[in-house]
Motif scaffolding. Structure first.
Motif, PDB file in Angstrom:
ATOM      1  N   ILE A   1      20.909 112.813  55.081  1.00 33.29           N
ATOM      2  CA  ILE A   1      20.881 113.295  56.464  1.00 33.29           C
ATOM      3  C   ILE A   1      22.198 113.999  56.754  1.00 33.29           C
ATOM      4  CG2 ILE A   1      20.904 112.569  58.896  1.00 33.29           C
ATOM      5  CD1 ILE A   1      19.048 110.286  58.154  1.00 33.29           C
ATOM      6  N   ARG A   2      22.136 115.113  57.475  1.00 40.62           N
ATOM      7  CA  ARG A   2      23.358 115.770  57.926  1.00 40.62           C
ATOM      8  C   ARG A   2      23.578 115.451  59.397  1.00 40.62           C
ATOM      9  NH1 ARG A   2      24.056 122.025  56.680  1.00 40.62           N
ATOM     10  NH2 ARG A   2      22.675 122.265  58.497  1.00 40.62           N
TER      11      ARG A   2
ATOM     12  N   GLY B   1      18.459 115.165  66.444  1.00 38.53           N
ATOM     13  CA  GLY B   1      18.937 114.801  67.776  1.00 38.53           C
ATOM     14  C   GLY B   1      19.153 113.313  67.971  1.00 38.53           C
ATOM     15  N   ASP B   2      18.665 112.480  67.032  1.00 39.39           N
ATOM     16  CA  ASP B   2      18.883 111.039  67.143  1.00 39.39           C
ATOM     17  C   ASP B   2      20.381 110.717  67.168  1.00 39.39           C
ATOM     18  OD1 ASP B   2      16.234 110.290  67.194  1.00 39.39           O
ATOM     19  OD2 ASP B   2      16.119 109.783  65.059  1.00 39.39           O
ATOM     20  N   ALA B   3      20.760 109.764  68.030  1.00 45.84           N
ATOM     21  CA  ALA B   3      22.131 109.249  68.046  1.00 45.84           C
ATOM     22  C   ALA B   3      22.254 108.185  66.960  1.00 45.84           C
ATOM     23  CB  ALA B   3      22.459 108.663  69.409  1.00 45.84           C
ATOM     24  N   VAL B   4      23.183 108.387  66.041  1.00 46.24           N
ATOM     25  CA  VAL B   4      23.306 107.497  64.888  1.00 46.24           C
ATOM     26  C   VAL B   4      24.769 107.202  64.592  1.00 46.24           C
ATOM     27  CG1 VAL B   4      21.138 108.284  63.828  1.00 46.24           C
ATOM     28  CG2 VAL B   4      23.304 109.440  63.268  1.00 46.24           C
ATOM     29  N   SER B   5      24.976 106.189  63.751  1.00 39.31           N
ATOM     30  CA  SER B   5      26.301 105.892  63.224  1.00 39.31           C
ATOM     31  C   SER B   5      26.150 105.474  61.773  1.00 39.31           C
ATOM     32  CB  SER B   5      27.004 104.819  64.059  1.00 39.31           C
ATOM     33  OG  SER B   5      26.156 103.711  64.296  1.00 39.31           O
ATOM     34  N   LEU B   6      27.288 105.382  61.073  1.00 36.47           N
ATOM     35  CA  LEU B   6      27.260 105.208  59.624  1.00 36.47           C
ATOM     36  C   LEU B   6      27.813 103.864  59.190  1.00 36.47           C
ATOM     37  CD1 LEU B   6      28.436 108.753  58.514  1.00 36.47           C
ATOM     38  CD2 LEU B   6      26.134 107.823  58.415  1.00 36.47           C
ATOM     39  N   ILE B   7      27.088 103.228  58.287  1.00 36.80           N
ATOM     40  CA  ILE B   7      27.518 101.986  57.659  1.00 36.80           C
ATOM     41  C   ILE B   7      28.247 102.309  56.360  1.00 36.80           C
ATOM     42  CG2 ILE B   7      26.639  99.978  56.389  1.00 36.80           C
ATOM     43  CD1 ILE B   7      24.484  99.729  58.501  1.00 36.80           C
ATOM     44  N   PRO B   8      29.414 101.743  56.125  1.00 34.95           N
ATOM     45  CA  PRO B   8      30.117 102.002  54.860  1.00 34.95           C
ATOM     46  C   PRO B   8      29.365 101.379  53.676  1.00 34.95           C
ATOM     47  CG  PRO B   8      31.615 101.111  56.523  1.00 34.95           C
ATOM     48  CD  PRO B   8      30.225 100.918  57.045  1.00 34.95           C
TER      49      PRO B   8
ATOM     50  N   ALA C   1      22.659 104.823  54.729  1.00 33.80           N
ATOM     51  CA  ALA C   1      23.871 104.465  55.468  1.00 33.80           C
ATOM     52  C   ALA C   1      23.762 104.753  56.959  1.00 33.80           C
ATOM     53  CB  ALA C   1      25.065 105.239  54.904  1.00 33.80           C
ATOM     54  N   VAL C   2      22.675 105.396  57.365  1.00 34.73           N
ATOM     55  CA  VAL C   2      22.545 105.869  58.741  1.00 34.73           C
ATOM     56  C   VAL C   2      21.710 104.885  59.560  1.00 34.73           C
ATOM     57  CG1 VAL C   2      21.804 107.790  60.203  1.00 34.73           C
ATOM     58  CG2 VAL C   2      22.684 108.248  57.905  1.00 34.73           C
ATOM     59  N   VAL C   3      22.226 104.501  60.726  1.00 34.32           N
ATOM     60  CA  VAL C   3      21.504 103.574  61.610  1.00 34.32           C
ATOM     61  C   VAL C   3      21.536 104.107  63.031  1.00 34.32           C
ATOM     62  CG1 VAL C   3      21.907 101.488  60.234  1.00 34.32           C
ATOM     63  CG2 VAL C   3      23.585 102.180  61.937  1.00 34.32           C
ATOM     64  N   LYS C   4      20.515 103.736  63.784  1.00 31.89           N
ATOM     65  CA  LYS C   4      20.496 104.042  65.211  1.00 31.89           C
ATOM     66  C   LYS C   4      21.215 102.905  65.926  1.00 31.89           C
ATOM     67  CE  LYS C   4      16.059 106.449  64.795  1.00 31.89           C
ATOM     68  NZ  LYS C   4      14.630 106.467  65.184  1.00 31.89           N
ATOM     69  N   HIS C   5      22.381 103.187  66.444  1.00 33.89           N
ATOM     70  CA  HIS C   5      23.178 102.135  67.070  1.00 33.89           C
ATOM     71  C   HIS C   5      22.679 101.844  68.484  1.00 33.89           C
ATOM     72  CE1 HIS C   5      25.368 105.996  67.828  1.00 33.89           C
ATOM     73  NE2 HIS C   5      25.277 105.552  69.064  1.00 33.89           N
ATOM     74  N   PRO C   6      23.082 100.705  69.060  1.00 32.59           N
ATOM     75  CA  PRO C   6      22.649 100.362  70.420  1.00 32.59           C
ATOM     76  C   PRO C   6      23.036 101.427  71.441  1.00 32.59           C
ATOM     77  CG  PRO C   6      23.594  98.446  69.333  1.00 32.59           C
ATOM     78  CD  PRO C   6      23.847  99.619  68.434  1.00 32.59           C
TER      79      PRO C   6
END
Length: 328
Positions: free
Chosen positions: A31-32, A80-87, A107-112
């Motif tokens: 994912i970019r 457009g999804d808001a995401v953050s990255l897990i190491p 590594a990509v998750v949709k955070h709260p």
């Protein structure tokens, strides 16, 4: 072209530069992301100052932002999804710090939704480290006392919150008396200022002579003897870092006499295991929803001040996470 953080030689923060780079399209399973905030970690400084086979190198493990493009065979995300990255990847393979970043979809998750971009970039590394060591590995329970050296770091503060969330007693260790009040405000049951107070004596006072069952240590060095001395019989010392530049000597007779467990820990063992990672992520998301977990941010820098952000990290004066924001 996008502004990307790179370095062409190892060294101090000054080796970091912002360069215009063409960021490739995401490949299979990737994912970019157009980043909005970047989390700065001690591991970034270790990478920057270490030895790499190839230059230039990118850097970074943590970021938040919006999905900009999706590679083949990726499900569950839309642009457009808001995401953050897990190491859970090598930063040399997937350099994250910059305006655009390609990352493995795992590594990509949709955070709260309740988290800001800055908080989301400050979430996963510290809480997954604390959860994996304290909850999954040490099985921290209500009433347990846990010693937390370097307690003002982002992982240290996360450990205080994780311990509180299960009913344990977090005792913060710090080298600076100036941080005592802040650590108490952040949830530490007590604060021991190393160098000014005897750690073993103080912990025995706090535990009625029983000692602490869990020690969560990123430092090592000569201070390990204080942790084993303050440990309860059958206690566990978890080493997850080596901040001390001095040799670490194991107090063998004390370790044997108390039947202690000395265990090395790295968060990648957790984050690269799909099933364990899901359990951990769900646990952390629940803690955020219940407001028992709350990322503490020390300082926010703009991307153009990436060198200053790393200097702040290495100053040792921060309380919480250092975050870099990325302009839209």
């Amino acid at each position: 072209m996008s502004k990307i953080v790179r370095f062409h030689a190892t060294g101090g923060p000054e080796v970091l530069t912002l360069e215009d780079v063409e960021v490739r399209a995401p490949g299979q399973g990737e994912i970019r992301i157009r980043t909005r905030a970047l989390g700065v970690n001690r591991a970034d400084a270790m990478l920057r100052s270490g030895h790499l086979a190839e230059f230039p190198s990118g850097i970074g493990w943590e970021a938040s932002g919006e999905v900009e493009a999706i590679g083949p065979d990726v499900e569950g995300f839309t642009v457009g999804d808001a995401v953050s990255l897990i190491p859970c990847f090598r930063a040399t393979d997937y350099p994250i710090h910059g305006e655009l970043a390609v990352a493995p979809a795992t590594a990509v998750v949709k955070h709260p939704d309740a988290l800001s971009w800055e908080q989301a970039a400050a979430l996963w590394g510290q809480y997954l480290t604390a959860y994996g060591a304290l909850v999954e590995t040490a099985d921290l329970q209500a009433g347990d006392t846990v010693l937390i050296p370097a307690a003002s770091s982002s992982v240290g503060l996360a450990a205080i919150q994780v311990a509180r969330s299960v009913g344990a007693r977090p005792v913060a260790l710090t080298r600076s008396s100036a941080k005592r009040r802040r650590l108490l405000d952040e949830g530490a049951e007590a604060v021991v200022v190393t160098g000014e107070e005897d750690v073993v004596t103080r912990v025995n006072e706090l535990t009625d002579g029983h000692g602490a069952r869990v020690m969560f240590d990123p430092v090592g060095g000569p201070a390990l003897a204080d942790l084993t001395g303050a440990a309860a019989p059958g206690g566990t010392v978890i080493l997850y870092g080596a901040l001390s530049s001095e040799a670490t000597t194991l107090p063998v007779l004390q370790t044997i006499g108390k039947s202690l467990t000395i265990r090395g820990y790295k968060v990648f063992d957790l984050t690269t295991d799909v099933e364990r990672r899901k359990v951990a992520v769900d646990w952390i998301v629940d803690g955020v929803a219940r407001k028992v977990l709350r990322p503490v941010i020390d300082t926010v820098f703009p991307l153009e001040d990436i060198v200053a952000a790393h200097r702040r990290l290495e100053s040792g004066s921060q309380v919480g996470k250092i975050v870099v924001t990325v302009p839209r």
